[in-house]
Design an enzyme around this catalytic site. Sequence first.
Site, PDB file in Angstrom:
ATOM      1  N   GLN A 112       1.022 -54.931 -57.990  1.00 26.89           N
ATOM      2  CA  GLN A 112       1.484 -56.322 -57.876  1.00 26.89           C
ATOM      3  C   GLN A 112       0.609 -57.066 -56.861  1.00 26.89           C
ATOM      4  OE1 GLN A 112       5.122 -56.547 -55.704  1.00 26.89           O
ATOM      5  NE2 GLN A 112       5.754 -58.509 -56.550  1.00 26.89           N
ATOM      6  N   SER A 115       1.299 -60.829 -52.487  1.00 28.81           N
ATOM      7  CA  SER A 115       1.171 -61.191 -51.067  1.00 28.81           C
ATOM      8  C   SER A 115      -0.284 -61.396 -50.655  1.00 28.81           C
ATOM      9  CB  SER A 115       1.755 -60.082 -50.188  1.00 28.81           C
ATOM     10  OG  SER A 115       3.074 -59.817 -50.532  1.00 28.81           O
ATOM     11  N   SER A 147       0.740 -52.130 -53.059  1.00 30.53           N
ATOM     12  CA  SER A 147       1.110 -50.728 -53.298  1.00 30.53           C
ATOM     13  C   SER A 147       0.448 -50.237 -54.577  1.00 30.53           C
ATOM     14  CB  SER A 147       2.627 -50.593 -53.454  1.00 30.53           C
ATOM     15  OG  SER A 147       3.283 -51.187 -52.363  1.00 30.53           O
ATOM     16  N   GLU A 230      12.378 -57.138 -58.943  1.00 33.32           N
ATOM     17  CA  GLU A 230      11.873 -56.261 -57.880  1.00 33.32           C
ATOM     18  C   GLU A 230      13.015 -55.851 -56.953  1.00 33.32           C
ATOM     19  OE1 GLU A 230       8.812 -57.994 -55.413  1.00 33.32           O
ATOM     20  OE2 GLU A 230       8.353 -56.065 -54.507  1.00 33.32           O
TER      21      GLU A 230
HETATM   22  C1  LIG Z   1       5.801 -50.877 -47.878  1.00 33.85           C
HETATM   23  C2  LIG Z   1       5.426 -52.241 -48.394  1.00 33.85           C
HETATM   24  C3  LIG Z   1       4.944 -52.381 -49.677  1.00 33.85           C
HETATM   25  C4  LIG Z   1       4.574 -53.637 -50.152  1.00 33.85           C
HETATM   26  N1  LIG Z   1       4.045 -53.724 -51.428  1.00 33.85           N
HETATM   27  C5  LIG Z   1       3.634 -54.928 -51.881  1.00 33.85           C
HETATM   28  C6  LIG Z   1       2.989 -55.027 -53.163  1.00 33.85           C
HETATM   29  O1  LIG Z   1       2.822 -54.022 -53.877  1.00 33.85           O
HETATM   30  N2  LIG Z   1       2.541 -56.224 -53.571  1.00 33.85           N
HETATM   31  C7  LIG Z   1       2.708 -57.347 -52.814  1.00 33.85           C
HETATM   32  O2  LIG Z   1       2.301 -58.417 -53.274  1.00 33.85           O
HETATM   33  N3  LIG Z   1       3.294 -57.306 -51.591  1.00 33.85           N
HETATM   34  C8  LIG Z   1       3.753 -56.112 -51.107  1.00 33.85           C
HETATM   35  N4  LIG Z   1       4.333 -56.037 -49.857  1.00 33.85           N
HETATM   36  C9  LIG Z   1       4.369 -57.242 -49.038  1.00 33.85           C
HETATM   37  C10 LIG Z   1       5.741 -57.820 -48.753  1.00 33.85           C
HETATM   38  O3  LIG Z   1       6.279 -58.451 -49.896  1.00 33.85           O
HETATM   39  C11 LIG Z   1       5.579 -58.806 -47.582  1.00 33.85           C
HETATM   40  O4  LIG Z   1       5.191 -58.046 -46.453  1.00 33.85           O
HETATM   41  C12 LIG Z   1       6.831 -59.566 -47.280  1.00 33.85           C
HETATM   42  O5  LIG Z   1       7.129 -60.473 -48.307  1.00 33.85           O
HETATM   43  C13 LIG Z   1       6.748 -60.319 -45.934  1.00 33.85           C
HETATM   44  O6  LIG Z   1       5.602 -61.086 -45.856  1.00 33.85           O
HETATM   45  P1  LIG Z   1       4.647 -60.998 -44.574  1.00 33.85           P
HETATM   46  O7  LIG Z   1       4.313 -59.578 -44.331  1.00 33.85           O
HETATM   47  O8  LIG Z   1       3.523 -61.960 -44.783  1.00 33.85           O
HETATM   48  O9  LIG Z   1       5.532 -61.490 -43.347  1.00 33.85           O
HETATM   49  P2  LIG Z   1       5.876 -62.983 -42.939  1.00 33.85           P
HETATM   50  O10 LIG Z   1       6.256 -63.752 -44.152  1.00 33.85           O
HETATM   51  O11 LIG Z   1       4.759 -63.521 -42.114  1.00 33.85           O
HETATM   52  O12 LIG Z   1       7.160 -62.789 -42.064  1.00 33.85           O
HETATM   53  C14 LIG Z   1       7.113 -62.447 -40.664  1.00 33.85           C
HETATM   54  C15 LIG Z   1       8.532 -62.472 -40.105  1.00 33.85           C
HETATM   55  O13 LIG Z   1       9.069 -63.808 -40.214  1.00 33.85           O
HETATM   56  C16 LIG Z   1      10.313 -63.800 -40.886  1.00 33.85           C
HETATM   57  N5  LIG Z   1      10.469 -65.003 -41.710  1.00 33.85           N
HETATM   58  C17 LIG Z   1       9.539 -65.556 -42.515  1.00 33.85           C
HETATM   59  N6  LIG Z   1      10.046 -66.651 -43.136  1.00 33.85           N
HETATM   60  C18 LIG Z   1      11.335 -66.774 -42.725  1.00 33.85           C
HETATM   61  C19 LIG Z   1      12.377 -67.701 -43.006  1.00 33.85           C
HETATM   62  N7  LIG Z   1      12.197 -68.733 -43.858  1.00 33.85           N
HETATM   63  N8  LIG Z   1      13.589 -67.520 -42.407  1.00 33.85           N
HETATM   64  C20 LIG Z   1      13.784 -66.479 -41.534  1.00 33.85           C
HETATM   65  N9  LIG Z   1      12.819 -65.578 -41.210  1.00 33.85           N
HETATM   66  C21 LIG Z   1      11.608 -65.720 -41.801  1.00 33.85           C
HETATM   67  C22 LIG Z   1      10.261 -62.555 -41.779  1.00 33.85           C
HETATM   68  O14 LIG Z   1      11.554 -62.107 -42.119  1.00 33.85           O
HETATM   69  C23 LIG Z   1       9.501 -61.571 -40.904  1.00 33.85           C
HETATM   70  O15 LIG Z   1      10.373 -60.950 -39.995  1.00 33.85           O
HETATM   71  C24 LIG Z   1       4.709 -54.791 -49.342  1.00 33.85           C
HETATM   72  C25 LIG Z   1       5.215 -54.653 -48.028  1.00 33.85           C
HETATM   73  C26 LIG Z   1       5.563 -53.397 -47.562  1.00 33.85           C
HETATM   74  C27 LIG Z   1       6.096 -53.276 -46.161  1.00 33.85           C
END
Ligand SMILES: Cc1cc2nc3c(=O)[nH]c(=O)nc-3n(C[C@H](O)[C@H](O)[C@H](O)COP(=O)(O)OP(=O)(O)OC[C@H]3O[C@@H](n4cnc5c(N)ncnc54)[C@H](O)[C@@H]3O)c2cc1C
Length: 393
Positions: A112, A115, A147, A230
């Site tokens: 996928q 992100s 992933s 998902e």
């Molecule tokens: C093990 C693992 C596998 C993954 N696999 C995939 C994959 O296969 N494909 C893919 O595309 N992505 C994948 N991801 C990514 C995952 O979807 C993102 O990490 C997630 O959506 C959070 O985005 P970010 O890391 O940019 O954090 P950010 O969006 O920058 O968030 C940082 C912090 O701010 C908080 N926050 C952000 N916005 C808000 C809001 N509006 N209100 C309150 N709090 C908020 C969040 O909760 C978090 O604590 C994976 C992540 C992990 C950990």
Amino acid sequence: MTDAAELKRRTADLLAAYPPPDTDRPAFLRARFDAGLAWVHYPEGLGGLGAPRTLQAVVDAELEAAGAPDNDPRRIGIGLGMAAPTILRYGTEEQKQRFLRPLWTGEEVWCQLFSEPGAGSDLAALGTRAVREGDSWVVDGQKVWTSSAHLARWAILIARTDPDVPKHQGITYFICDMTDPGVEVRPLRQITGEAEFNEVFLTDVRIPDARRLGEVGDGWRVAQTTLMNERVSIGGMRLPREGGMIGPVARTWRERPELRTHDLHQRLLKLWVESEVSRLTAERLRQQLVAGQPGPEGSGTKLAFARLNQEISGLEVELLGKEGLLYDDWTMRRPELVDFTGRDAGYRYLRAKGNSIEGGTSEVLLNIVAERVLGLPAEPRTDKDVAWKDLAR
Ligand SMILES: Cc1cc2nc3c(=O)[nH]c(=O)nc-3n(C[C@H](O)[C@H](O)[C@H](O)COP(=O)(O)OP(=O)(O)OC[C@H]3O[C@@H](n4cnc5c(N)ncnc54)[C@H](O)[C@@H]3O)c2cc1C
């Protein structure tokens, strides 16, 4: 309407025509797909029979009893749980015929590409560009946390096709060939020492327009189908009692009486009951899904799953005392499948940290539940009417 008796008959016919001991695994799985016994709620000709989703359990039980191979769903979770329902809903007939069969048999693994370094929770802010050139799209950008990208043949990808309109409107959904020139996959090592996920660089990747899923500019709506599925596929897996994170700790409790304390007993009982409630709630959700697409309820299931996995794996480490602090192996592995409840207590504790991030963070899921389930006032969104290119980044 196909009923349980009819499914049993068809399963018996499949087993007679392809006896598991004499049939190789891919051949058996292809035959099962063609017999409509892969996912019985899918349409005929696409691995199903248009039967109620709940009847899948009838087929699975018969096949398991006969020792038939399965498609190892944990290895191909992204394909089964996210790509397939999206292709089924938005794909052309040609796309459905091309992609669903090898996806289900596991011959083609999916990942996928959603992100990005600057777009996770705020996924609609994504900046990977897709520019139309004749019958193709030329894609440039960077994705992250992907992933299984190192195992994948195909990816579901969302990219920006129009930077001049507000962020949700200028996105289009594609199927990307991970073997194409211009796709570069680099491992990212995580807290467990493993590298389940990757960063993926896309440089002048050409995607034929025939591999677009849905209309140009409608990618956000298409992506909602992926994201809702998902959450159900991460938090709503079918499990037997004690099949999830509570299993290993309950076993240790029974087998190691010398570790027990009154305080831990009370906490374990509470978590055991919550796990069971969560398991049964997920079962009810799956039954509701018989009628259609998952809605925001899946966010609630996924929230409970993340919280319980973290609390239970924390309790297990405490229960084991010094032993719980040992870690079996820090070498960087590239696992073929991710088992949240696998390996040792230390691994389970560390891996569970990701459960409240992957598939949408718990904070974001709470927002979804607040707004779409409870009807509470929405978060202020000041960027809804601003062209993506004018947003602060
Ligand atoms: C093990 C693992 C596998 C993954 N696999 C995939 C994959 O296969 N494909 C893919 O595309 N992505 C994948 N991801 C990514 C995952 O979807 C993102 O990490 C997630 O959506 C959070 O985005 P970010 O890391 O940019 O954090 P950010 O969006 O920058 O968030 C940082 C912090 O701010 C908080 N926050 C952000 N916005 C808000 C809001 N509006 N209100 C309150 N709090 C908020 C969040 O909760 C978090 O604590 C994976 C992540 C992990 C950990």
